[in-house]
Design an enzyme around this catalytic site. Structure first.
Site, PDB file in Angstrom:
ATOM      1  N   CYS A   2       0.850  -1.175   0.000  1.00 45.80           N
ATOM      2  CA  CYS A   2       0.000   0.000   0.000  1.00 45.80           C
ATOM      3  C   CYS A   2       0.892   1.233   0.000  1.00 45.80           C
ATOM      4  CB  CYS A   2      -0.897   0.026   1.230  1.00 45.80           C
ATOM      5  SG  CYS A   2      -1.946  -1.424   1.403  1.00 45.80           S
ATOM      6  N   ARG A  27       3.024   1.068  -7.174  1.00 44.85           N
ATOM      7  CA  ARG A  27       3.133   0.041  -6.145  1.00 44.85           C
ATOM      8  C   ARG A  27       1.998  -0.972  -6.221  1.00 44.85           C
ATOM      9  NH1 ARG A  27       6.490   1.896  -1.773  1.00 44.85           N
ATOM     10  NH2 ARG A  27       5.318   0.679  -0.255  1.00 44.85           N
ATOM     11  N   TRP A  77      -3.851  -1.947  -1.253  1.00 43.88           N
ATOM     12  CA  TRP A  77      -3.810  -3.267  -1.880  1.00 43.88           C
ATOM     13  C   TRP A  77      -4.386  -4.222  -0.838  1.00 43.88           C
ATOM     14  CZ3 TRP A  77      -1.605  -8.135  -1.316  1.00 43.88           C
ATOM     15  CH2 TRP A  77      -1.506  -8.920  -2.470  1.00 43.88           C
ATOM     16  N   ASN A 103      -0.257   0.858   6.481  1.00 42.28           N
ATOM     17  CA  ASN A 103       0.269  -0.211   5.639  1.00 42.28           C
ATOM     18  C   ASN A 103       0.904  -1.239   6.557  1.00 42.28           C
ATOM     19  OD1 ASN A 103       1.185  -1.752   3.527  1.00 42.28           O
ATOM     20  ND2 ASN A 103       2.957  -0.452   3.082  1.00 42.28           N
ATOM     21  N   GLY A 104       0.534  -2.501   6.388  1.00 42.33           N
ATOM     22  CA  GLY A 104       1.076  -3.548   7.243  1.00 42.33           C
ATOM     23  C   GLY A 104       0.004  -4.521   7.678  1.00 42.33           C
ATOM     24  N   GLU A 480      11.768 -17.125 -15.431  1.00 43.85           N
ATOM     25  CA  GLU A 480      11.418 -15.705 -15.500  1.00 43.85           C
ATOM     26  C   GLU A 480      10.465 -15.430 -16.660  1.00 43.85           C
ATOM     27  OE1 GLU A 480      11.398 -11.579 -14.610  1.00 43.85           O
ATOM     28  OE2 GLU A 480      11.687 -13.437 -13.477  1.00 43.85           O
ATOM     29  N   LYS A 484       6.816 -13.759 -16.145  1.00 39.67           N
ATOM     30  CA  LYS A 484       6.401 -12.536 -16.821  1.00 39.67           C
ATOM     31  C   LYS A 484       5.084 -12.741 -17.562  1.00 39.67           C
ATOM     32  CE  LYS A 484       9.142  -9.584 -15.514  1.00 39.67           C
ATOM     33  NZ  LYS A 484       8.973 -10.327 -14.259  1.00 39.67           N
ATOM     34  N   GLU A 487       2.232 -12.882 -15.014  1.00 40.65           N
ATOM     35  CA  GLU A 487       1.982 -11.576 -14.409  1.00 40.65           C
ATOM     36  C   GLU A 487       1.206 -10.648 -15.342  1.00 40.65           C
ATOM     37  OE1 GLU A 487       5.728 -10.678 -11.457  1.00 40.65           O
ATOM     38  OE2 GLU A 487       6.068 -10.509 -13.604  1.00 40.65           O
ATOM     39  N   HIS A 503       8.750 -36.936 -17.914  1.00 39.54           N
ATOM     40  CA  HIS A 503       8.367 -37.392 -16.578  1.00 39.54           C
ATOM     41  C   HIS A 503       7.051 -36.763 -16.112  1.00 39.54           C
ATOM     42  CE1 HIS A 503      12.133 -39.496 -16.116  1.00 39.54           C
ATOM     43  NE2 HIS A 503      12.799 -38.391 -16.459  1.00 39.54           N
ATOM     44  N   LYS A 591       4.077  -3.653  -6.580  1.00 35.36           N
ATOM     45  CA  LYS A 591       5.503  -3.529  -6.859  1.00 35.36           C
ATOM     46  C   LYS A 591       6.337  -3.890  -5.638  1.00 35.36           C
ATOM     47  CE  LYS A 591       8.914  -2.271  -9.563  1.00 35.36           C
ATOM     48  NZ  LYS A 591       9.223  -3.103 -10.730  1.00 35.36           N
TER      49      LYS A 591
END
Length: 596
Positions: A2, A27, A77, A103-104, A480, A484, A487, A503, A591
């Site tokens: 946040c 963020r 968030w 925030n937390g 990665e 990406k 996301e 397998h 972020k």
């Protein structure tokens, strides 16, 4: 995660909050709100689950009493409670005199809420942050002072917080931090607090970062206490180096496109900053850390993938055993004797990484922080810091921070191996020369990918799932690439070592299934691609000449095919745009992930 901003200014606070909240958008958030003091000592509380444009409309439509220079802003968030206007910050107490942003996580929120309800407090939400507001209200009634009330209230709280509480009648604002980032600054425009310097950098020249347990009054000569006592010495002021152009798209359609193109310059900057001490061992020696015989890399998400690359390079160059630890699982790990811990976090505020530093996986071992923010909590808690120097990255999905983490981390490890006589200086000099070629290779990879990737996206754009394959040093890049794509496009994507196809994952291959292969030159990959094609899969290869996305000058390097990161980023971005996604602000993501 946040975003918080608070200010006491000579001009209406809303003028500053609007700009600051836009600077905090990167963020990630799902609601936004402000609490603005009026000239009569009341509060205008405006909140929305829309974007900041929607908040601007609410502010423009305000027809109440004129607004003055004290206010709070917040981008939320959601972690506790649904995404609704009622759950959006700022929260208020029973009287409407105290408003608060937070925030937390309040770990004992249920216990405190029951106690406060028994005392007559009325709650409007089930959000843990609202508990803090009523707790301050309760303490304020006992001690008669907002600063003391915040101190007293927080003495009851278990968890993490960066918060700002405003008392409407007096226009006072008190901020506090514990396990979540917050900074304060005094400037000619007024006094400011924010989660991120970028939010307020337009008006300040320097700032101070709150340490855990700090409580500060937002005023030119305001009180500053540390864990209930008077702070003997305030933290040193840090010069603000952020520039407004960092938050400008500079003609690009989105920040991700801009930041992809900034990668060659960013890598050059990292090497210029570190290069002189790599091959001599001075970079490592300057950190003042003890020798190590094992390496433990700790990270999350993209940073973990970068750590995998660094770990592979250390094993290959120095024969050093390396453990890769997912930060959120560090409590399950057993420390190795004589280990060095490399803790990687782009923001330096990643809660899982910070908690991992207190886990059994670390257990007193020396820690090097690899971060893009040398003043972050991770940097302050580590024994040494190496900055990845990527510059401001606005897009939520990491691009240039990924490649810069790899370059900075590999440079550090080469230097450590030289300093401990595990690597010859001549070999180190050759490796540094190869690192110096990376900016040109990244630029060339971007040039090729921008031409050849769009037609590939047209061919596979309707697929609902993707597989990414590689071997050895290429495997972290497959990871990665899959990350990406997930996301940005919200499509399923998984990565596997190519040898694992037979397998189990081969069952996922059917006609048209896209399989992205990062070809790092391993001869066995040709057989794996043949297995995919035999079952109708659509292979997209990234690698040497002859691949679908050819990369010039690709060679076997200890850090793997780093230039493959660029077409993987462009592939994910183009697919996401074709699907109508917001590539700078993917859904449900933030972020800086400051909660566990």
């Amino acid at each position: 995660m946040c975003g918080i901003v608070a200010c006491r200014t000579s001009r209406p606070a809303v003028e500053y909050l609007r700009v600051a909240l836009r600077r905090l958008e990167y963020r990630g958030y799902d609601s936004v709100g402000v609490a603005l003091r009026t000239v009569t000592g009341d509060v205008a509380r405006l909140r929305t689950t829309g974007r900041i444009n929607a908040l601007d409309q609410l502010v423009d439509q305000w027809a109440g009493t004129r607004l003055d220079g004290a206010g709070l802003g917040h981008t939320r968030w959601a972690t506790h409670g649904a995404v609704t206007e009622a759950n959006a910050h700022p929260h208020t107490d029973c009287t409407g005199r105290i408003t608060l942003v937070h925030n937390g996580i309040v770990e004992n929120a249920d216990e405190l809420r029951d106690e406060l309800r028994a005392g007559g407090h009325r709650f409007a939400t089930s959000v843990d942050s609202e508990v803090l507001c009523h707790l301050v209200e309760h303490a304020r009634a006992r001690c008669g002072d907002l600063f003391e009330a915040v101190e007293l209230a927080l003495s009851r709280v278990k968890g993490s917080w960066a918060l700002a509480a405003m008392e409407a009648q007096a226009g006072r604002i008190v901020v506090a931090a514990n396990g979540s980032p917050l900074l304060v600054a005094h400037a000619p425009h007024g006094d400011f607090a924010a989660s991120d310097i970028g939010a307020i950098a337009e008006w300040v020249d320097e700032y101070r970062v709150l340490d855990d347990g700090d409580v500060v009054e937002l005023a030119a000569s305001g009180r500053w206490s540390r864990r209930g006592g008077v702070a003997g010495q305030r933290p040193a002021a840090i010069k603000c180096t952020w520039h407004a152009c960092d938050a400008d798209r500079a003609g690009y359609a989105d920040f991700m496109a801009k930041e992809i193109d900034e990668q060659p310059e960013a890598v050059s900057r990292v090497l210029d900053q570190l290069g002189g001490g790599i091959a001599t061992g001075e970079l490592w020696a300057g950190l003042g850390l003890p020798p190590f015989t094992r390496l433990r890399v700790i990270g999350c998400g993209t940073s973990l993938n970068a750590g995998q690359v660094i770990g592979h390079a250390v094993r290959r160059l120095g024969g050093i055993p390396t453990a890769i630890t997912v930060a959120s699982e560090a409590a399950e790990e057993i420390p190795d004797a004589s280990q060095l811990c490399l803790a990687i976090s782009q923001s330096g505020e990643t809660a899982d990484v910070l908690h991992a530093m207190e886990s059994t996986a670390v257990s007193g071992s020396p820690v090097v922080a690899l971060t893009n923010n040398p003043h972050a909590t991770l940097a302050r808690r580590a024994h040494a810091v190496v900055e990845c120097a990527a510059g401001t990255e606005i897009g939520v999905a990491a691009t240039k921070t990924f490649v810069c983490q790899i370059v900075a981390g590999v440079a550090l490890m080469i230097s450590a191996l030289v300093a401990t006589n595990r690597l010859a200086s001549a070999t180190a000099n050759r490796l540094v020369d190869d690192l110096r070629r990376l900016p040109d290779q990244l630029f060339a990879a971007a040039t090729v990918a921008k031409c050849v990737v769009p037609p590939i996206v047209d061919q596979v754009g309707t697929a609902t799932g993707f597989i990414f394959l590689s071997r050895g040093a290429g495997l972290p890049y497959a990871a990665e690439g899959a990350l990406k794509l997930k996301e940005l496009s919200y499509r399923w994507a998984e990565h596997y070592p190519a040898g694992e196809l037979k397998h189990g994952p081969l069952a996922l291959i059917s006609t048209g299934t896209p399989v992205v292969v990062i070809d790092n030159g391993d001869p066995k990959l040709a057989l794996n691609m043949a297995e995919v094609r035999a079952r109708g899969g659509h292979v997209v290869s990234i690698g040497p000449a002859g691949c679908d996305v050819p990369l010039a000058d690709i060679r076997q390097q200890p850090w793997g095919p780093l230039e493959s990161a660029v077409p993987l980023q462009i592939f994910a971005r183009n697919l996401a745009l074709a699907l109508g996604r917001d590539v700078d602000k993917p859904r449900n993501l933030a972020k800086s992930v400051t909660v566990e």
